[in-house]
Design an enzyme around this catalytic site. Structure first.
Site: not given
Ligand code: NAD
Length: 271
Positions: A35, A122, A133, A221
């Site tokens: 993003r 994640h 399976c 950030n």
């Protein structure tokens, strides 16, 4: 405005520090985020469908495209950067309890973060998982089948649909890993959120648990996040520059207040 020195003091004095990292810590290793301004979804909104389990299961064309992207993924040639290595230094200084990463690229392990402290919430692109399976294998084995001409390789055990061992939108997180991450965040004195837009739930709730438990949240950030207003400090900038400076300040402060503290040398294990 809170300074790096003040944040360093909080971390040096904390009993429990948790780091939460996102795609932004790996952009300086050449892996685009989703993003950010150069993000995969910012450039090509269609690409978001590749990360949705419903489309992946229903449409073989989506799976073929996903396998091609996996084969060409920048993670295969990427190297850990100073941001990843600063978190190793923080751990070696005894100031990092748990590192929760949303990243699937394996670069925290490559930098030297201990497996015991790392929660890859994640999943990882370095293994495949069968959706029927659950069989897991090294990704390189399956990518070899793709390179040998199978555009959508099936599970060798049961014939089921294979994908990377990562969490797509629509898939549940591993409940045990989520519980560990939540309990670490709730008891943290300081949670350091690095390179994440804090927009993917339930992970984006972790800083809220820290705040609810009376801890401090520090956001590092390149762009504003929804939590900037409620966090205790926002250190804007590139993780590969801000994080090493912050960790240096933590170690310097610890040496000043606790003689004898030293940072052990850091082995680097590249994938
Ligand atoms: P995101 O793409 O939503 O946000 C990344 C944030 O990092 C952005 O706000 C951007 O401004 C910031 N950023 C970019 N470069 C930076 C830098 N050098 N220093 C500091 N900040 C920087 O990523 P997210 O919050 O992790 O959530 C997206 C999802 O996509 C996650 O589930 C993640 O697993 C996955 N993803 C992982 C990778 C990877 O493993 N490297 C790459 C892309 C996406």
């Amino acid at each position: 405005m809170t300074t790096t020195a003040e944040v360093a003091r909080w971390i040096a004095d904390a009993r429990s520090v948790v780091a939460l990292t996102g795609a932004g810590i790996s952009t300086e290793s050449g892996i685009p985020d989703f993003r950010g301004p150069d993000g995969v979804w910012t450039r090509d909104p269609r690409a978001e469908r590749l990360s949705n389990i419903g489309y992946y299961v229903a449409d073989p064309r989506i799976r073929r495209e996903a396998w091609q992207r996996r084969a060409d993924h920048p993670a295969w040639s990427a190297r850990a950067n100073p941001g990843h290595r600063a978190l190793v230094d923080l751990e070696r200084a005894g100031r990092l309890d748990v590192l929760v990463t949303q990243n699937i690229d394996g670069l925290h392990l490559a930098a030297g973060t201990s497996m015991a402290r790392l929660i890859e919430i994640h999943g990882t692109i370095r293994e495949t998982a069968c959706l029927t399976c659950g069989d897991r294998r090294p990704m390189r084995e399956t990518l070899q089948r793709v390179r040998d001409g199978d555009p959508d390789p099936a599970c060798l055990g049961c014939g089921g649909i294979l994908k990377s061992a990562t969490i797509s939108f629509g898939q549940n997180l591993d409940p045990g890993l989520l519980a560990r991450a939540e309990s670490a965040a709730a008891r943290a004195d300081v949670l350091l959120a690095v390179g994440t837009s804090l927009s993917v739930y339930p992970v984006a709730r972790l800083p809220e648990l820290t705040l609810a438990g009376g801890g401090r949240v520090v956001i590092l950030n390149a762009e504003p996040t929804p939590l900037d207003a409620s966090g205790h400090a926002v250190l804007a900038g590139r993780a590969g520059e801000v994080l090493p400076a912050l960790v240096d300040a933590v170690v310097t402060r610890m040496r000043g207040t606790r003689p004898g503290v030293h940072v052990a040398s850091r082995p680097t294990v590249e994938p």
